[in-house]
Design a protein around this motif. Structure first.
Motif, mmCIF file in Angstrom:
data_model
loop_
_atom_site.group_PDB
_atom_site.id
_atom_site.type_symbol
_atom_site.label_atom_id
_atom_site.label_comp_id
_atom_site.label_asym_id
_atom_site.label_seq_id
_atom_site.Cartn_x
_atom_site.Cartn_y
_atom_site.Cartn_z
ATOM 1 N N GLU A 55 0.856 -1.199 0.000
ATOM 2 C CA GLU A 55 0.000 0.000 0.000
ATOM 3 C C GLU A 55 0.888 1.243 0.000
ATOM 4 O O GLU A 55 1.818 1.355 0.788
ATOM 5 N N PRO A 56 0.622 2.197 -0.892
ATOM 6 C CA PRO A 56 1.471 3.398 -0.963
ATOM 7 C C PRO A 56 1.407 4.232 0.313
ATOM 8 O O PRO A 56 0.372 4.283 0.985
ATOM 9 N N ASP A 57 2.523 4.885 0.622
ATOM 10 C CA ASP A 57 2.566 5.765 1.784
ATOM 11 C C ASP A 57 1.943 7.120 1.421
ATOM 12 O O ASP A 57 1.380 7.288 0.333
ATOM 13 N N GLU A 58 2.072 8.088 2.310
ATOM 14 C CA GLU A 58 1.465 9.407 2.082
ATOM 15 C C GLU A 58 2.058 10.142 0.880
ATOM 16 O O GLU A 58 1.483 11.096 0.376
ATOM 17 N N HIS A 59 3.202 9.678 0.401
ATOM 18 C CA HIS A 59 3.843 10.290 -0.761
ATOM 19 C C HIS A 59 3.567 9.494 -2.044
ATOM 20 O O HIS A 59 4.131 9.795 -3.096
ATOM 21 N N GLY A 60 2.753 8.472 -1.931
ATOM 22 C CA GLY A 60 2.420 7.657 -3.092
ATOM 23 C C GLY A 60 3.458 6.607 -3.430
ATOM 24 O O GLY A 60 3.432 6.018 -4.500
ATOM 25 N N SER A 74 8.092 5.195 -7.281
ATOM 26 C CA SER A 74 8.526 3.985 -7.943
ATOM 27 C C SER A 74 7.282 3.169 -8.232
ATOM 28 O O SER A 74 6.438 3.001 -7.370
ATOM 29 N N ARG A 75 7.157 2.711 -9.459
ATOM 30 C CA ARG A 75 5.975 1.938 -9.824
ATOM 31 C C ARG A 75 6.025 0.573 -9.162
ATOM 32 O O ARG A 75 6.975 -0.183 -9.338
#
Length: 108
Positions: A55-60, A74-75
């Motif tokens: 799951e992405p963090d607050e920065h995606g 990073s994808r």
């Protein structure tokens, strides 16, 4: 020792996937129905757990796929693979068997 354990775990997972592919391809309808009752729940749970770990963090950024020193996003290959297998793969392609991505020259 870790390498032996990793190889053993990977072989067991691949063997189970191969077994399930065989059942889907060769089992009678009753067996397939029973298989669906158990394995679909196991697989959806496994996907959810794997996706939660990515799951992405607050920065995606994916915490598992993004090195802290890298800037930008990073994808995440896990999310791309999930989308490819669960959403985008509607063309009816066969996606079964061990290492199906590598045999076809594709990447997950």
């Amino acid at each position: 020792m870790d390498e032996v354990l990793n190889l053993t775990l990977r072989a067991a997972v691949h063997d189970r996937l191969d077994y399930l592919d065989t059942l889907v391809g060769k089992a009678d309808e009753l067996s397939k129905s029973r298989l669906a009752d158990t394995v679909i729940t196991q697989l959806t749970s496994a996907w959810r757990e794997l996706l939660a770990a990515h799951e992405p963090d607050e920065h995606g950024r994916c915490p598992a796929c993004s090195a802290p020193r890298l800037f930008g996003r990073s994808r995440c290959t896990v999310w791309r693979t999930a989308h490819s297998c669960l959403i985008a793969d509607t063309a009816g392609r066969s996606r079964s068997g061990r290492h199906h991505f590598r045999r076809r020259g594709q990447t997950p």
